[in-house]
Design an enzyme around this catalytic site. Structure first.
Site, PDB file in Angstrom:
ATOM      1  N   LYS A 189      40.219  48.270  39.075  1.00 43.18           N
ATOM      2  CA  LYS A 189      39.579  49.313  39.888  1.00 43.18           C
ATOM      3  C   LYS A 189      39.436  50.598  39.072  1.00 43.18           C
ATOM      4  O   LYS A 189      38.384  51.258  39.094  1.00 43.18           O
ATOM      5  CB  LYS A 189      40.391  49.572  41.159  1.00 43.18           C
ATOM      6  CG  LYS A 189      40.409  48.385  42.098  1.00 43.18           C
ATOM      7  CD  LYS A 189      41.201  48.646  43.363  1.00 43.18           C
ATOM      8  CE  LYS A 189      41.649  47.325  43.968  1.00 43.18           C
ATOM      9  NZ  LYS A 189      40.580  46.354  44.201  1.00 43.18           N
ATOM     10  N   GLY A 219      39.618  43.221  49.585  1.00 42.84           N
ATOM     11  CA  GLY A 219      39.848  41.949  50.267  1.00 42.84           C
ATOM     12  C   GLY A 219      40.269  42.130  51.722  1.00 42.84           C
ATOM     13  O   GLY A 219      39.935  41.314  52.590  1.00 42.84           O
ATOM     14  N   ASN A 220      40.981  43.241  52.011  1.00 40.57           N
ATOM     15  CA  ASN A 220      41.456  43.485  53.374  1.00 40.57           C
ATOM     16  C   ASN A 220      40.334  43.876  54.329  1.00 40.57           C
ATOM     17  O   ASN A 220      40.543  43.996  55.533  1.00 40.57           O
ATOM     18  CB  ASN A 220      42.562  44.552  53.382  1.00 40.57           C
ATOM     19  CG  ASN A 220      42.075  45.906  52.867  1.00 40.57           C
ATOM     20  OD1 ASN A 220      41.006  45.991  52.257  1.00 40.57           O
ATOM     21  ND2 ASN A 220      42.847  46.955  53.100  1.00 40.57           N
ATOM     22  N   LYS A 223      41.183  33.016  34.751  1.00 41.49           N
ATOM     23  CA  LYS A 223      41.170  33.078  36.219  1.00 41.49           C
ATOM     24  C   LYS A 223      41.362  31.691  36.823  1.00 41.49           C
ATOM     25  O   LYS A 223      40.502  30.818  36.673  1.00 41.49           O
ATOM     26  CB  LYS A 223      39.819  33.622  36.702  1.00 41.49           C
ATOM     27  CG  LYS A 223      39.678  35.102  36.507  1.00 41.49           C
ATOM     28  CD  LYS A 223      40.270  35.863  37.679  1.00 41.49           C
ATOM     29  CE  LYS A 223      40.216  37.358  37.391  1.00 41.49           C
ATOM     30  NZ  LYS A 223      40.914  38.134  38.428  1.00 41.49           N
TER      31      LYS A 223
END
Lengths: 316, 316
Positions: free
Chosen positions: B276, B10-11, B129
């Site tokens: 991940k 996301g970064n 979610k």
């Protein structure tokens, strides 16, 4: 195998008087895919382009209505990119549905496409394309002062932002599009004429607020891909001269010279048939042997066979 | 040449505490492109995947705020497609800028990507979610009744719609992505994990309201493309066990068996490092010789050379 760039009309995505919901537009995309099946079956290499007027218009409206620090309104180039993702998804899914049902082992794939325009295009000094919501004169003058936008009064309905409509000169993703079509995929590209960008002195590009005519964008892509045919699909089967007059006549096979004369004589409506004829002439004249066709979605396949539509070629 | 699927964190798109404007996000994309340059220069075949959490969250908010008959709110799958167009545009333009400046004759190209999930995935019976805005209990109960959505109370902040997070099983556009990467393009695909679709009995697909984990989506793509390396980029240089405890230890070269044991022991935070590690293990075990790496954007190139990051392989 012949390579054809197909420019879908607005009616290929949304029908007049039907809702703008995803469901309704996806249904129209499925009907469009069915209409394209005969062309796909015939084995042409196909690139599909499409408009985005009503869709990007709605995205701009939504961005303005919801504008806040948390959800800042995106600029017009980014809205165009959003519309390409949205419409590309609907079209590729719809085409794949048709292909799967008839057992053709091909797939449609959408490429996010940037179209380069010339920073010095005269259109930049005379913006004409209205985008986004209507404002009062007071609001419009305030935004003009704050953001440097240009607003024009729109036929008594209020003030609206206008952006330029420059000519396409290059397509950034042309090589990727060519590689995909040559690998056998049905490529969806240059949506809404492409995301408008200008090229900087160092060769990089950046987005600009502009609207690129979708048919001129399709013609530029067809030229860059060395396509054999540019097939412009619209609401009528043939281009007419003396439109809606007693002596209206539909055109079959026409030379680009003849078409240019008709254009000069004012036979074609600006913002409607005129840009289609301009795009057709531009492509047909770009290299000997290139054929441009203007016809309806329903007659597209027949027109490719020489049996329908208005077919435009340059004199040899 | 080695093929690497890179999962951007996301970064790579938006920095914490920075505005969500296009301008700010495009600037971050340009910094990301600079960081990727060493990998591109080394000649790897590259596919880039990316998340879309904050971006699609904002699109859903904008759609809800502006919902009207004229501008109806788009469903979640279409919002995902919009986010792919938007982020794809930003990334491909940013990468092209870097390439043009250093004179590398390659281009980045974004493909609108649909990821297939299993209709019978257990996630569909337990949606977890949260998406979209917060509602009061009363509003939430009304929408649940009207639309059949599921809402959950979210840590005292209000009620929020929840959707399932099923596992990716296939990627519709895999052949097009493979053809593009083999033709030498830098391909941007599977944005946000891909637009979630389910496959019908007749082989067609249709969108569903779901969120696909972006790293699992990247792992599935890497597997389908027969990539050599899955490079998952995140905020830290290495995966750690006993994270933030006195006996914290960073991992260098680890087997998938060892990683699975650490997972069982609860070393990795769900919704953060755990997916991940799951994605890395899944890819490394999918065929002998496959390497998965988890590291930071800055250390990506060193990690590919075996000099940084956490490198995960199956025992031969």
């Amino acid at each position: 195998m012949k390579k054809v760039v197909i420019a879908l009309g607005g009616n290929a995505l949304q029908k007049a008087n039907e809702p703008a919901t995803a469901e309704a537009q996806q249904k129209v995309c499925e009907q469009t895919a069915e209409q394209l099946l005969a062309i796909i079956k015939a084995g042409y290499e196909i690139v599909l382009t499409h408009g985005n007027g009503p869709q990007v218009g709605n995205i701009v409206l939504q961005q303005q209505i919801a504008d806040s620090e948390r959800t800042p309104a995106m600029p017009f180039d980014t809205c165009g990119a959003m519309s390409q993702g949205m419409i590309g998804y609907w079209l590729q899914q719809a085409i794949d549905k048709t292909l799967v049902r008839v057992g053709i082992p091909k797939k449609a794939v959408s490429v996010v496409t940037q179209t380069v325009v010339d920073r010095n295009d005269p259109a930049f000094s005379n913006p004409t394309k209205p985008i986004g919501p209507f404002y009062s004169e007071e609001e419009a003058r305030q935004i003009m002062q704050e953001k440097g936008y240009i607003f024009k009064e729109d036929a008594g309905r209020g003030w609206r932002r206008v952006v330029p409509s420059p000519k396409p000169v290059d397509i950034v993703e042309k090589d990727a599009i060519r590689d995909l079509v040559e690998a056998g995929h049905i490529v969806i590209a240059v949506g809404g004429g492409g995301i408008p960008v200008v090229r900087n002195a160092d060769g990089t590009v950046e987005g600009v607020d502009a609207v690129i005519d979708k048919d001129l964008g399709a013609a530029k892509l067809a030229e860059l891909l060395d396509a054999d045919v540019l097939l412009i699909l619209t609401a009528v089967e043939k281009v007419a001269i003396n439109f809606r007059k007693p002596n209206q006549a539909e055109l079959d096979d026409v030379t680009t010279d003849q078409m240019k004369q008709y254009m000069q004589e004012g036979h074609f409506a600006p913002g409607s048939m005129l840009p289609k004829v301009e795009a057709a002439v531009q492509f047909a004249e770009s290299r000997p042997g290139r054929l441009a066709i203007i016809t309806s979605l329903e007659k597209g396949f027949e027109a490719l066979q020489g049996k329908a539509g208005t077919r435009i070629t340059a004199l040899r």
